[in-house]
Design a protein around this motif. Structure first.
Motif, mmCIF file in Angstrom:
data_model
loop_
_atom_site.group_PDB
_atom_site.id
_atom_site.type_symbol
_atom_site.label_atom_id
_atom_site.label_comp_id
_atom_site.label_asym_id
_atom_site.label_seq_id
_atom_site.Cartn_x
_atom_site.Cartn_y
_atom_site.Cartn_z
ATOM 1 N N VAL A 60 0.809 -1.233 0.000
ATOM 2 C CA VAL A 60 0.000 0.000 0.000
ATOM 3 C C VAL A 60 0.834 1.271 0.000
ATOM 4 O O VAL A 60 0.591 2.199 0.766
ATOM 5 C CB VAL A 60 -1.048 0.043 1.152
ATOM 6 C CG1 VAL A 60 -2.256 -0.763 0.775
ATOM 7 C CG2 VAL A 60 -0.483 -0.427 2.460
ATOM 8 N N THR A 61 1.849 1.305 -0.889
ATOM 9 C CA THR A 61 2.678 2.490 -0.968
ATOM 10 C C THR A 61 2.104 3.508 -1.944
ATOM 11 O O THR A 61 1.869 4.660 -1.591
ATOM 12 C CB THR A 61 4.115 2.105 -1.412
ATOM 13 O OG1 THR A 61 4.631 1.169 -0.478
ATOM 14 C CG2 THR A 61 4.998 3.338 -1.447
ATOM 15 N N ASN A 176 -4.795 3.578 2.937
ATOM 16 C CA ASN A 176 -3.574 4.380 2.786
ATOM 17 C C ASN A 176 -2.797 4.022 1.520
ATOM 18 O O ASN A 176 -1.590 4.219 1.454
ATOM 19 C CB ASN A 176 -2.665 4.243 4.006
ATOM 20 C CG ASN A 176 -3.062 5.171 5.142
ATOM 21 O OD1 ASN A 176 -2.281 5.990 5.585
ATOM 22 N ND2 ASN A 176 -4.303 5.080 5.594
ATOM 23 N N SER A 282 1.061 8.003 6.225
ATOM 24 C CA SER A 282 1.268 6.881 5.316
ATOM 25 C C SER A 282 0.473 6.940 4.029
ATOM 26 O O SER A 282 0.743 6.201 3.104
ATOM 27 C CB SER A 282 0.971 5.554 6.016
ATOM 28 O OG SER A 282 1.445 4.499 5.241
ATOM 29 N N THR A 394 6.261 3.674 3.129
ATOM 30 C CA THR A 394 5.174 3.193 2.255
ATOM 31 C C THR A 394 4.157 4.305 2.045
ATOM 32 O O THR A 394 2.964 4.115 2.181
ATOM 33 C CB THR A 394 4.455 1.931 2.816
ATOM 34 O OG1 THR A 394 3.743 2.260 4.000
ATOM 35 C CG2 THR A 394 5.442 0.827 3.087
ATOM 36 N N ASN A 395 4.687 5.487 1.696
ATOM 37 C CA ASN A 395 3.853 6.679 1.625
ATOM 38 C C ASN A 395 3.320 6.928 0.224
ATOM 39 O O ASN A 395 2.121 7.104 0.021
ATOM 40 C CB ASN A 395 4.681 7.871 2.108
ATOM 41 C CG ASN A 395 3.842 9.093 2.280
ATOM 42 O OD1 ASN A 395 3.478 9.725 1.298
ATOM 43 N ND2 ASN A 395 3.476 9.405 3.509
#
Ligand SMILES: [K+]
Ligand SMILES: [K+]
Lengths: 450, 450
Positions: A60-61, A176, A282, A394-395
């Motif tokens: 979930v990046t 996210n 995130s 993981t942004n």
């Protein structure tokens, strides 16, 4: 055969289970994303790019080397949504489960709070917890989709489009993932404070950690609320979330006051700062292209992104609790204390040491990655640092260099996303770093430190 | 009055004593450097610049906002040499003394090794140790001056000039001051491997820590060499020095192979890499302008400079032992161990925690400084990062931005030089962070880390 598999799964250490789950999920995702139905006919999706998008989605990046809307069909988009939905939740479930198992071994009673319905530790317990998490997350997502979809009726011609976009936006925020199909994230909603507020709420609920959601649910369901006590974890991570949100907003406001925010109305500047601060936990969504900001803001945001979200959440980074324990310990250490006292509890020394180790290892890894990328990529150092933080946290925020990454660069970023998502402690434990009893001892001798 | 002063000095904690010594030395240096005899008549030296040069000289950093040879007279140059000679040695003596006092309280017998002649802990002991240090350092400096001066007979027209330049070069290398009067450091000796080798030797002797020199002296004087045991500190810091020298050389060779070293003879490339690796410990001398190197090399060198030299030496940074303990602990932790076993000794847990804390605090300080400087200065991020590392590591290498620093920027760099030189542990202790006994205890509760 099924029994044998069940046995093998039961024998896996939880940390390795997470790694196995991650690799399986990436493998399946690559297959799905390269299926003819997923990719537009005129596009050729290379294996490396499919792998990159898969790793990014499972973790979930949201970083991507290809343009999502130009590469994938509508079916491909749904596959992607499916991948980050289960990628995000699966690892969150396993992470929580792992922590519970560890807790059981240690036998601390506080753990029971979030264990109310989850006191089976076997595979059955895992399945039950996965259901709980799925239920909660989907509830939040539907709630978000309803609010956003209804609001989107003003933006889209048909109610179907409005609610479908509301659903995608809600899932992307709650998990996210930060993937967007608009091509410019939430920039079109820069003046729509309602959409921004709902998004901040959703991404916070996803990133604050499953135990917090669970305890809040239990608290609301409790008959005698006065007897209910939130766990230390919930208290620390919630306060840290609030502190980082407020601190980040103030820093961005301060650093951009005479630059991007010059001549802007106070409420618009405030919402730009607030949203960009919130997204560093995130989510990776944004209401403006981050390249609009000046160098110090980008650097400060890199730091915030490096911290990341809560453990047992859909986020990455060193984690809020790790950061909080580091800062608290620095203050306590400076005052001559060797423990942390907070909320009338003491944090065990082992957890303090873990936090310090995780932080230093994370910095070493990110520094090494930065040196290598500054060799393989022809980009400014700041852009590379931001990309590295974004991958490790993981942004998914980026100054735009992801599509231009060299193949070695892509692999570095993939490794960072994996480590950031799985979490360094789990990563270390998967490598075999569980505390062992020592039989050989040597005399102690002090050395000069600094 | 003298007795009263003596009493106050005896009552000062050693950490505060170092801070007081530092500020006194800076104060006296500013007065001396602004004296009419020191500054060339046509030059106006501002207070801030005088302060900057004084802080830089007392902390033996070597960064300077003014051109030394254009600003100061010959007398001024000698004053400067005097300042960094006693700045470097004074703080080294106090640092060692402080560690010995701490050691006495803990009562470990190993400490005795370097205490052979120094077992008086009062002011008399300090004076005696200062004499020992001065004697050893001056001996090394004279030895260097003799070798370099004799060699310089080929470079300079008269023997007086040759030996005077040899003396200055020797002192600058041994104290790791890194100030130069040539204007281009050791670049003129890029092909003179003898001068480089002597310089590497001298700067290593200055930066490897006084206890190492002392123990080596005691070892050489010992009648029964088989009974002599070097302290754990000496073993760790010496091995770390060697590892960093070799590792740094290899990294620079590798990163510049296709750039600065392309088409260069292997021995010239090797000596460039070797010298620039050695200088990162703390000396800050160089045989080539570092801006000739590519970004990854500069970044890697920033990391090496951040590590710095040994404690109880003329260097700065987080210190070699701190770095070594961090790395060793990461490996031990990853293997499930919570102590460090090395050279048949165990490192006390307290020292491990200290190392981790010092490192994280140092990174926080340097990161904050970088963010602020990226706001106040109009320079590339890489140049700012290198400048920050250089100040914190009291190194003195620069990509040339020091003279262009804004006034707030100058103060940030001065604070970094002070903290880097005094050492973060001493800095923390001076702030009152000595370990206290705790009377209040709370129940322990674990939190999820990462
Ligand atoms: K994300
Ligand atoms: K220096």
């Amino acid at each position: 055969m099924f029994n044998q598999l069940k046995k093998s799964v039961n024998q896996l250490t939880p940390a390795r289970m997470i790694a196995v789950y991650y690799f399986l999920a990436v493998f399946v995702s690559v297959l799905l994303l390269r299926a003819p139905i997923a990719v537009k006919p005129e596009v050729t999706l290379s294996f490396v790019d499919a792998l990159f998008v898969a790793v990014s989605a499972v973790s979930v990046t949201g970083l991507t080397t290809v343009n999502i809307s130009e590469t994938f069909t509508v079916a491909g988009n749904f596959i992607l949504m499916f991948v980050f939905q289960f990628g995000g939740i699966g690892i969150m479930a396993l992470g929580t489960f792992f922590w519970l198992i560890l807790g059981k071994k240690i036998g601390l009673r506080e753990r029971r709070l979030i264990l109310t319905d989850l006191n089976q530790m076997g595979l059955a317990g895992l399945v039950k917890m996965l259901k709980e998490i799925l239920f909660l997350i989907i509830l939040i997502e539907l709630f978000g989709a309803l609010l956003l979809g209804t609001h989107f009726l003003d933006y889209y011609p048909t109610w179907q489009e409005a609610y479908l976009n509301g659903l995608f936006a809600s899932i992307s925020a709650t998990t996210n993932a930060g993937f967007d199909i608009t091509g410019s994230s939430l920039a079109p909603f820069a003046d729509d404070y309602f959409v921004q507020s709902i998004n901040i709420l959703l991404m916070t609920l996803g990133a604050i950690g499953f135990p917090v959601l669970m305890e809040t649910k239990n608290y609301l369901a409790a008959k005698n609320k006065e007897l209910f006590r939130f766990s230390l974890f919930t208290k620390i991570t919630t306060v840290t979330f609030a502190a980082l949100l407020i601190g980040g907003t103030l820093i961005i406001l301060l650093l951009e006051a005479n630059h991007y925010f010059a001549g802007m109305s106070w409420h618009k500047a405030f919402f730009y700062a607030l949203f960009q601060s919130a997204t560093t936990r995130s989510a990776g969504l944004s209401t403006t292209d981050v390249t609009n900001f000046t160098d110090p803001t980008i650097l400060a945001m890199s730091g915030l992104v490096f911290i990341g979200a809560s453990p047992s959440s859909v986020g990455g980074g060193i984690r809020t609790t790790t950061f909080a324990i580091n800062i608290l310990f620095l203050f306590h250490f400076g005052r001559g204390e060797r423990t942390i006292k907070i909320f009338k509890r003491e944090i065990p020394h082992e957890d303090i040491v873990k936090s310090l180790v995780v932080t230093i290892l994370a910095i070493l890894i990110c520094f090494t990655a930065t040196v290598i990328l500054s060799m393989t990529e022809k980009h400014d150092l700041l852009k590379i640092i931001f990309e590295v933080s974004s991958a490790f946290g993981t942004n998914g925020l980026s100054m735009g260099i992801t599509p231009e990454l060299s193949t070695p660069g892509k692999f570095i970023i993939m490794i960072l996303m994996f480590i950031g998502r799985v979490g360094l402690i789990q990563f270390l434990l998967a490598m075999g770093g569980k505390e062992k009893n020592q039989s050989i001892h040597y005399p102690k001798e002090r050395v000069i430190i600094g």
